[in-house]
Design an enzyme around this catalytic site. Structure first.
Site, PDB file in Angstrom:
ATOM      1  N   HIS A  74       0.821  -1.210   0.000  1.00  0.00           N
ATOM      2  CA  HIS A  74       0.000   0.000   0.000  1.00  0.00           C
ATOM      3  C   HIS A  74       0.858   1.264   0.000  1.00  0.00           C
ATOM      4  CE1 HIS A  74       0.895   0.905   4.225  1.00  0.00           C
ATOM      5  NE2 HIS A  74       0.765  -0.396   4.449  1.00  0.00           N
ATOM      6  N   GLY A  75       0.281   2.356  -0.442  1.00  0.00           N
ATOM      7  CA  GLY A  75       0.970   3.638  -0.420  1.00  0.00           C
ATOM      8  C   GLY A  75       1.183   4.148   0.997  1.00  0.00           C
ATOM      9  N   GLN A  76       1.904   5.242   1.103  1.00  0.00           N
ATOM     10  CA  GLN A  76       2.196   5.825   2.415  1.00  0.00           C
ATOM     11  C   GLN A  76       0.895   6.097   3.173  1.00  0.00           C
ATOM     12  OE1 GLN A  76       3.168  10.120   3.128  1.00  0.00           O
ATOM     13  NE2 GLN A  76       5.250   9.319   3.399  1.00  0.00           N
ATOM     14  N   GLU A  78      -1.159   7.271   7.009  1.00  0.00           N
ATOM     15  CA  GLU A  78      -1.028   8.183   8.147  1.00  0.00           C
ATOM     16  C   GLU A  78      -0.179   7.566   9.243  1.00  0.00           C
ATOM     17  OE1 GLU A  78      -5.124   8.707   9.018  1.00  0.00           O
ATOM     18  OE2 GLU A  78      -5.407  10.378   7.606  1.00  0.00           O
ATOM     19  N   GLY A  79      -0.267   6.254   9.391  1.00  0.00           N
ATOM     20  CA  GLY A  79       0.537   5.562  10.394  1.00  0.00           C
ATOM     21  C   GLY A  79       2.006   5.494  10.034  1.00  0.00           C
ATOM     22  N   ASN A  80       2.324   5.527   8.741  1.00  0.00           N
ATOM     23  CA  ASN A  80       3.727   5.522   8.330  1.00  0.00           C
ATOM     24  C   ASN A  80       4.442   6.819   8.682  1.00  0.00           C
ATOM     25  OD1 ASN A  80       2.714   3.729   5.395  1.00  0.00           O
ATOM     26  ND2 ASN A  80       3.845   2.884   7.135  1.00  0.00           N
ATOM     27  N   ARG A 134      -6.287   1.533   3.999  1.00  0.00           N
ATOM     28  CA  ARG A 134      -5.153   1.979   3.190  1.00  0.00           C
ATOM     29  C   ARG A 134      -4.902   1.094   1.972  1.00  0.00           C
ATOM     30  NH1 ARG A 134      -3.511   0.436   8.249  1.00  0.00           N
ATOM     31  NH2 ARG A 134      -1.907  -1.180   8.525  1.00  0.00           N
ATOM     32  N   GLU A 162      -2.978  -6.911   7.270  1.00  0.00           N
ATOM     33  CA  GLU A 162      -1.749  -6.611   7.999  1.00  0.00           C
ATOM     34  C   GLU A 162      -1.599  -7.521   9.212  1.00  0.00           C
ATOM     35  OE1 GLU A 162       1.215  -5.779   8.411  1.00  0.00           O
ATOM     36  OE2 GLU A 162       1.234  -3.574   8.453  1.00  0.00           O
ATOM     37  N   LYS A 173       4.434   1.397  24.813  1.00  0.00           N
ATOM     38  CA  LYS A 173       4.495  -0.059  24.960  1.00  0.00           C
ATOM     39  C   LYS A 173       4.887  -0.717  23.634  1.00  0.00           C
ATOM     40  CE  LYS A 173       1.842  -3.970  26.743  1.00  0.00           C
ATOM     41  NZ  LYS A 173       2.101  -4.846  25.599  1.00  0.00           N
TER      42      LYS A 173
END
Length: 344
Positions: A74-76, A78-80, A134, A162, A173
């Protein structure tokens, strides 16, 4: 003893003679009529059953394999760019950034250019997509490169999702858990309330069997069509793609742990080789695959995959010495050892 049967098929065919015996030396080994019973290694298990000889559908050539299996990360997202997003948004709902959408569109164009380079005018694409936001958005933007007539179909496949890292991850954590994973081992470490890569391997194994059945039955094109230029595109996640390749080519845990994630919006291509099997060395260079993490033994195997026929076994398994180091300098033993390194 031979039995000669004279069969009258429907008007669309013609009368012909079938000779039933123990073997037919003139019959090709690949593309053999489906009347033959095939075992797990792709070899004929026995003579043609009489019931099959009386069934015209059993005499149809098997459907051609897809030309490629293209694995797209997948593309970039928000989590990346901001890992704290996972503390506020469920992982399946993390979206692409604007850059991620652009990466997906560019990837779609690269896939189209690659396929058009084959020179055929009947090509099509069939998509598998993981159900996360995503990956669905990546498919949406990647798919803009293809008009409706080029899309053979699409299927959402939850087993391509994922790796599960846990619900609403705690940022501090998670950093500790990822540090523990390095010590414990990237394949076996299971995140609390989540999965290990080994867990992903188990569900990918189930998906692989589904995919194998789809390929064998030719489910990527209408019944009766024999299009050689169907391409499969699987839109998924970094670790899931690595595990899929590990499962397909039977790589070891140690070999898996050497692999690197694809960049966002990038792809790795399994392309049909000279004998019908899929090899990474048809599309990619040795240098590209080394950068991805493949070892000398893995590259040797990919070269074999590039030329081998479906159902053949690699009797000179390049990974043998990694299990039996004492054989490294004993070529005589290695030549006598028939280790079956078979791949689909």
């Amino acid at each position: 003893m031979m039995t000669t049967l004279h069969l009258k098929l429907p008007s669309s065919t013609f009368p012909f003679t079938v000779t039933q015996c123990c073997s037919n030396p003139k019959e090709p080994s690949y593309g053999r009529m489906q009347a033959a019973s095939i075992n797990g290694n792709g070899h004929a298990a026995g003579a043609y059953p009489a019931s099959d000889l009386l069934n015209p559908q059993a005499l149809v050539m098997p459907p051609p394999r897809p030309r490629r299996i293209i694995l797209v990360r997948h593309g970039q997202s928000e989590g990346n760019v901001d890992e704290s997003a996972y503390t506020r948004v469920p992982d399946p709902k993390i979206k692409l950034t604007e850059m991620g959408k652009a990466q997906a569109r560019e990837c779609g164009q690269r896939i189209r250019k690659m396929i058009e380079g084959d020179g055929g005018d009947d090509w099509k694409v069939y998509f598998y997509v993981a159900p996360y936001k995503r990956t669905l958005q990546t498919l949406e933007h990647l798919g803009q490169a293809f008009e409706r007539s080029r899309i053979a179909g699409v299927r959402e496949e939850p087993r391509l999702r994922e790796q599960d890292f846990g619900n609403f991850q705690d940022g501090q954590k998670m950093k500790l858990d990822k540090a523990k994973r390095i010590v414990y081992g990237r394949f076996f470490y299971r995140f609390p309330d989540g999965e290990s890569a080994a867990d992903v391997y188990d569900r990918i194994t189930g998906f692989r069997e589904t995919l194998k059945a789809d390929i064998d039955k030719g489910r990527f094109q209408p019944p009766g069509e024999q299009n050689q230029n169907v391409n499969l595109v699987m839109v998924s996640h970094g670790l899931t793609i690595r595990v899929f390749l590990m499962r397909w080519y039977k790589w070891t845990v140690k070999q898996f742990e050497r692999l690197h994630n694809l960049g966002n919006g990038n792809m790795i291509v399994m392309e049909r080789g000279y004998g019908g099997r899929y090899s990474l060395l048809v599309h990619h260079s040795e240098e590209e695959l080394r950068e991805f993490g493949l070892t000398d033994d893995m590259l040797t195997d990919q070269e074999w995959q590039k030329h081998a026929k479906i159902g053949e076994l690699n009797y000179e398994c390049p990974m043998l010495n990694s299990f039996f180091p004492h054989l490294e300098n004993d070529t005589a033993v290695a030549e006598r050892t028939h280790e079956e390194c078979s791949h689909f």
